[in-house]
Design a protein around this motif. Structure first.
Motif, PDB file in Angstrom:
ATOM      1  N   GLN A  39      35.736  48.681  36.700  1.00  0.00           N
ATOM      2  CA  GLN A  39      37.099  49.171  36.635  1.00  0.00           C
ATOM      3  C   GLN A  39      38.009  48.235  35.862  1.00  0.00           C
ATOM      4  N   TYR A  61      46.533  45.349  40.238  1.00  0.00           N
ATOM      5  CA  TYR A  61      45.531  46.210  40.862  1.00  0.00           C
ATOM      6  C   TYR A  61      46.146  46.920  42.052  1.00  0.00           C
ATOM      7  N   HIS A  72      38.962  41.195  38.696  1.00  0.00           N
ATOM      8  CA  HIS A  72      38.940  42.283  39.678  1.00  0.00           C
ATOM      9  C   HIS A  72      38.804  41.695  41.081  1.00  0.00           C
ATOM     10  N   GLN A  82      41.760  49.349  41.911  1.00  0.00           N
ATOM     11  CA  GLN A  82      41.651  49.835  40.540  1.00  0.00           C
ATOM     12  C   GLN A  82      42.758  49.195  39.723  1.00  0.00           C
ATOM     13  N   LYS A 140      44.573  51.154  33.857  1.00  0.00           N
ATOM     14  CA  LYS A 140      43.516  52.110  33.530  1.00  0.00           C
ATOM     15  C   LYS A 140      43.977  53.530  33.860  1.00  0.00           C
TER      16      LYS A 140
END
Length: 51
Positions: A5, A19, A33, A44, A48
């Motif tokens: 991700q 995130y 991450h 996530q 994105k």
């Protein structure tokens, strides 16, 4: 090692990414991450696209 991700090309080690936990909505900033949230949800990268 990139995470599925993470956004390719955006892994500058000096920059932070934001995130979001897809289960509880917790937000955090990290260089890599963060893995799994304490609630058990998956984080996530907010940069994105969800499409």
């Amino acid at each position: 090692m990139p995470h599925g991700q993470d956004i390719e090309g955006e892994n500058d080690p000096e920059s932070l990414s934001e995130y979001e936990c897809m289960q509880c909505g917790k937000l955090l900033k990290a260089k890599t991450h963060p893995g799994e949230c304490e609630c058990g949800g998956e984080f996530q990268n907010r940069a994105k696209s969800l499409e």
